[in-house]
Design a protein around this motif. Structure first.
Motif, PDB file in Angstrom:
ATOM      1  N   UNK A 127       0.790  -1.228   0.000  1.00  0.00           N
ATOM      2  CA  UNK A 127       0.000   0.000   0.000  1.00  0.00           C
ATOM      3  C   UNK A 127       0.818   1.271   0.000  1.00  0.00           C
ATOM      4  N   UNK A 128       2.128   1.152  -0.277  1.00  0.00           N
ATOM      5  CA  UNK A 128       3.039   2.295  -0.204  1.00  0.00           C
ATOM      6  C   UNK A 128       2.680   3.378  -1.223  1.00  0.00           C
ATOM      7  N   UNK A 129       2.677   4.612  -0.737  1.00  0.00           N
ATOM      8  CA  UNK A 129       2.491   5.788  -1.588  1.00  0.00           C
ATOM      9  C   UNK A 129       3.766   6.619  -1.472  1.00  0.00           C
ATOM     10  N   UNK A 130       4.442   6.810  -2.589  1.00  0.00           N
ATOM     11  CA  UNK A 130       5.724   7.510  -2.588  1.00  0.00           C
ATOM     12  C   UNK A 130       5.584   8.998  -2.406  1.00  0.00           C
ATOM     13  N   UNK A 131       4.630   9.595  -3.053  1.00  0.00           N
ATOM     14  CA  UNK A 131       4.472  11.047  -2.955  1.00  0.00           C
ATOM     15  C   UNK A 131       5.461  11.822  -3.798  1.00  0.00           C
ATOM     16  N   UNK A 132       6.081  11.156  -4.757  1.00  0.00           N
ATOM     17  CA  UNK A 132       7.018  11.883  -5.626  1.00  0.00           C
ATOM     18  C   UNK A 132       6.362  12.082  -6.977  1.00  0.00           C
TER      19      UNK A 132
END
Length: 132
Positions: A127-132
């Motif tokens: 479920x990782x969201x990088x935000x880049x």
């Protein structure tokens, strides 16, 4: 699985389980006891700590009140993403200050293999969201 921001306390809890599930990392870190702080540059809510005792990750979450970390690693979410993908090497990222590193550099260099393996796990949290 809900979204998990990279280097958030929720990320650190999940990352702790990945760390402990890697025989390579636990064996490589068996002589290490330390508190590591991970930060996303310019994102005050993306700060997490991981405590290692004799190679085992015994804590992953928000900053521990009153405890100064042994190591602090800070980078943009884009750099964390590129390191996790293997696009940028860990030693190179530290040497070029793409990852800002605070702590005993001799310890980091002596344990570069386990540090590199650990940083490759960064992006494997569900479920990782990088935000880049």
């Amino acid at each position: 699985m809900s979204d998990v921001a990279v280097m958030s306390p929720e990320w650190a809890q999940a990352y702790r389980h990945l760390w402990n599930g890697s025989a390579e990392i636990r064996q490589g870190a068996k002589d290490l006891t330390m508190l590591i702080e991970w930060r996303v540059q310019d994102a005050d809510d993306q700060v997490a700590q991981l405590e290692i005792a004799d190679g085992e990750a015994i804590y992953g979450g928000s900053q521990i009140e009153g405890r100064k970390p042994d190591f602090v690693l800070t980078a943009t979410s884009n750099v964390w993403h590129r390191v996790a993908e293997g696009e940028i090497g860990v030693a190179s990222a530290i040497a070029t200050r793409k990852i800002k590193f605070v702590g005993p550099i001799k310890v980091a260099m002596a344990n570069m293999a386990v540090l590199s393996a650990g940083l490759r796990l960064v992006g494997q949290v569900d479920g990782l969201v990088w935000g880049d």
